[in-house]
Write a protein that holds these residues in place. Structure first.
Motif, PDB file in Angstrom:
ATOM      1  N   GLY A  10      -1.962  -8.561  -2.320  1.00 36.73           N
ATOM      2  CA  GLY A  10      -0.903  -9.137  -2.436  1.00 36.73           C
ATOM      3  C   GLY A  10       0.193  -8.797  -1.501  1.00 36.73           C
ATOM      4  O   GLY A  10       0.039  -7.229  -1.065  1.00 36.73           O
ATOM      5  N   GLU A  11       1.148  -9.470  -1.255  1.00 36.10           N
ATOM      6  CA  GLU A  11       2.468  -8.863  -0.226  1.00 36.10           C
ATOM      7  C   GLU A  11       2.998  -7.483  -0.885  1.00 36.10           C
ATOM      8  O   GLU A  11       3.211  -7.320  -2.061  1.00 36.10           O
ATOM      9  N   THR A  12       3.175  -6.486   0.179  1.00 38.06           N
ATOM     10  CA  THR A  12       3.831  -5.429  -0.181  1.00 38.06           C
ATOM     11  C   THR A  12       5.198  -5.222   0.439  1.00 38.06           C
ATOM     12  O   THR A  12       5.552  -6.390   1.092  1.00 38.06           O
ATOM     13  N   GLU A  13       5.807  -4.327  -0.136  1.00 41.80           N
ATOM     14  CA  GLU A  13       7.052  -3.830   0.686  1.00 41.80           C
ATOM     15  C   GLU A  13       7.085  -3.696   2.052  1.00 41.80           C
ATOM     16  O   GLU A  13       7.989  -4.172   2.845  1.00 41.80           O
ATOM     17  N   THR A  30       5.245  -6.413  -3.789  1.00 42.99           N
ATOM     18  CA  THR A  30       6.613  -6.938  -4.084  1.00 42.99           C
ATOM     19  C   THR A  30       6.429  -7.871  -5.373  1.00 42.99           C
ATOM     20  O   THR A  30       5.268  -8.346  -5.716  1.00 42.99           O
ATOM     21  N   LYS A  31       7.391  -8.343  -5.964  1.00 45.27           N
ATOM     22  CA  LYS A  31       7.633  -9.248  -7.307  1.00 45.27           C
ATOM     23  C   LYS A  31       6.811 -10.458  -6.786  1.00 45.27           C
ATOM     24  O   LYS A  31       5.824 -11.011  -7.551  1.00 45.27           O
ATOM     25  N   GLU A  32       7.007 -11.075  -5.757  1.00 41.85           N
ATOM     26  CA  GLU A  32       6.377 -12.260  -5.213  1.00 41.85           C
ATOM     27  C   GLU A  32       4.893 -12.104  -5.013  1.00 41.85           C
ATOM     28  O   GLU A  32       4.094 -12.776  -5.267  1.00 41.85           O
ATOM     29  N   GLY A  33       4.454 -10.661  -4.450  1.00 45.09           N
ATOM     30  CA  GLY A  33       2.983 -10.372  -4.033  1.00 45.09           C
ATOM     31  C   GLY A  33       2.192 -10.475  -5.450  1.00 45.09           C
ATOM     32  O   GLY A  33       1.080 -10.874  -5.619  1.00 45.09           O
ATOM     33  N   THR A  56      -9.965   1.824  -1.309  1.00 40.52           N
ATOM     34  CA  THR A  56      -9.258   2.874  -1.631  1.00 40.52           C
ATOM     35  C   THR A  56      -7.905   2.852  -1.870  1.00 40.52           C
ATOM     36  O   THR A  56      -7.199   3.678  -2.310  1.00 40.52           O
ATOM     37  N   GLN A  57      -7.081   2.227  -0.951  1.00 41.14           N
ATOM     38  CA  GLN A  57      -5.653   1.877  -0.782  1.00 41.14           C
ATOM     39  C   GLN A  57      -5.049   1.272  -2.101  1.00 41.14           C
ATOM     40  O   GLN A  57      -5.628   0.298  -2.620  1.00 41.14           O
ATOM     41  N   GLN A  58      -3.788   1.937  -2.398  1.00 44.41           N
ATOM     42  CA  GLN A  58      -3.456   1.568  -3.609  1.00 44.41           C
ATOM     43  C   GLN A  58      -3.121   0.136  -3.901  1.00 44.41           C
ATOM     44  O   GLN A  58      -3.331  -0.739  -4.830  1.00 44.41           O
ATOM     45  N   ARG A  59      -2.536  -0.684  -2.662  1.00 43.72           N
ATOM     46  CA  ARG A  59      -1.928  -1.989  -2.568  1.00 43.72           C
ATOM     47  C   ARG A  59      -3.402  -2.808  -2.987  1.00 43.72           C
ATOM     48  O   ARG A  59      -3.303  -3.928  -3.524  1.00 43.72           O
ATOM     49  N   ALA A  60      -4.500  -2.408  -2.495  1.00 48.43           N
ATOM     50  CA  ALA A  60      -5.757  -3.354  -2.688  1.00 48.43           C
ATOM     51  C   ALA A  60      -6.234  -3.159  -4.173  1.00 48.43           C
ATOM     52  O   ALA A  60      -6.542  -3.931  -4.886  1.00 48.43           O
ATOM     53  N   GLN A  61      -6.149  -1.722  -4.699  1.00 48.54           N
ATOM     54  CA  GLN A  61      -6.600  -1.237  -6.027  1.00 48.54           C
ATOM     55  C   GLN A  61      -5.697  -2.243  -7.039  1.00 48.54           C
ATOM     56  O   GLN A  61      -6.010  -2.924  -8.017  1.00 48.54           O
ATOM     57  N   THR A  62      -4.285  -2.229  -6.807  1.00 46.21           N
ATOM     58  CA  THR A  62      -3.470  -2.838  -7.793  1.00 46.21           C
ATOM     59  C   THR A  62      -3.874  -4.489  -7.487  1.00 46.21           C
ATOM     60  O   THR A  62      -3.910  -4.998  -8.768  1.00 46.21           O
ATOM     61  N   ASN A 182      -1.384 -12.996   2.283  1.00 45.09           N
ATOM     62  CA  ASN A 182      -1.525 -12.352   1.261  1.00 45.09           C
ATOM     63  C   ASN A 182      -2.106 -12.939  -0.130  1.00 45.09           C
ATOM     64  O   ASN A 182      -1.708 -14.270  -0.126  1.00 45.09           O
ATOM     65  N   ALA A 183      -2.793 -12.365  -0.691  1.00 42.42           N
ATOM     66  CA  ALA A 183      -3.145 -13.131  -1.942  1.00 42.42           C
ATOM     67  C   ALA A 183      -4.212 -14.199  -1.991  1.00 42.42           C
ATOM     68  O   ALA A 183      -4.166 -15.073  -2.706  1.00 42.42           O
ATOM     69  N   SER A 184      -4.873 -14.257  -0.585  1.00 39.14           N
ATOM     70  CA  SER A 184      -5.603 -15.474  -0.414  1.00 39.14           C
ATOM     71  C   SER A 184      -7.151 -14.927  -0.908  1.00 39.14           C
ATOM     72  O   SER A 184      -7.552 -13.804  -0.908  1.00 39.14           O
ATOM     73  N   VAL A 185      -8.144 -15.917  -0.733  1.00 37.99           N
ATOM     74  CA  VAL A 185      -9.539 -15.839  -1.267  1.00 37.99           C
ATOM     75  C   VAL A 185     -10.253 -16.730  -0.289  1.00 37.99           C
ATOM     76  O   VAL A 185     -10.185 -17.800   0.111  1.00 37.99           O
ATOM     77  N   THR A 186     -11.327 -16.022   0.224  1.00 36.58           N
ATOM     78  CA  THR A 186     -12.329 -16.699   0.985  1.00 36.58           C
ATOM     79  C   THR A 186     -13.496 -16.500   0.605  1.00 36.58           C
ATOM     80  O   THR A 186     -13.983 -15.290  -0.041  1.00 36.58           O
TER      81      THR A 186
END
Length: 204
Positions: A10-13, A30-33, A56-62, A182-186
């Motif tokens: 998802g979108e990050t800061e 972000t909230k929108e992410g 292993t990066q936090q944005r992906a884990q979140t 961001n937050a897309s699926v393939t």
């Protein structure tokens, strides 16, 4: 047949600030992410995943944790991580504003001709290195889950470079067209040695 679901975080800061979101920097969604990831989660909540693996990066884990929190079949504890799925390391450009390097002699190659990108000039990882490590992940998962369904949560440059080359697109042309949102699926499935794409960069 192995079925893969590839999700960009998802979108990050840092995304919103138009800075390079590489391998050694991270920031919260972000909230929108987070909301976009929750909408995606609703679409995937009944998919019978055999494995969920994240960078292993936090944005992906979140992102993966949000997807699992909405899932009807899986416990969040099934989440695994793999460092080979991290974003391209951009060396001196890690975390800096994209506009601040607009005059750099390598920015055009980075943005448009990755086959000509001189990664060493900024201490970055090469696109060839990225492809080597990410292809290893797919080969391992195909062997481990020959009839399974696998969710992979990773990053924009990783997915764009890996999946386009698997379509047979030369590295030099992988940056053409729109990036994965961001937050897309393939979604793709194996057919012998090939990977056949069923859905490309869908968002909700």
């Amino acid at each position: 047949m192995t079925t893969f679901y590839f999700v960009r975080h998802g979108e990050t800061e840092i995304n919103r600030q138009r800075r390079f979101n590489g391998a050694t920097v991270d920031s919260p969604l972000t909230k929108e992410g987070a909301e976009a990831t929750e909408r995606l989660a609703e679409q995937l909540k009944d998919v019978p995943f055999d494995l969920v693996v994240s960078s292993t990066q936090q944005r992906a884990q979140t992102t993966a944790e949000i997807l699992l929190a909405h899932h009807n079949l899986l416990d969040p504890s099934v989440l695994t991580t793999d460092s080979r799925l991290i974003e391209l390391n951009l060396g001196e450009w890690e975390g800096v504003e994209i506009d601040s390097v607009s005059d750099h002699p390598q920015i055009d190659n980075y943005m448009n001709r990755p086959d000509l990108f001189d990664a060493e000039s900024i201490g970055a990882e090469t696109y060839d290195s990225l492809l080597e490590r990410t292809n290893e992940v797919l080969q391992d998962l195909r062997k481990q889950y020959p009839d399974g369904t696998v969710l992979i949560v990773s990053h924009g440059i990783v997915l764009r470079t890996l999946l386009k080359t698997l379509q047979g697109i030369p590295l030099g042309k992988t940056r053409e067209g729109a990036p994965f949102a961001n937050a897309s699926v393939t979604i793709a499935h194996t057919d012998g040695d090939d990977l056949v794409f069923d859905t490309w960069g869908e968002t909700f």
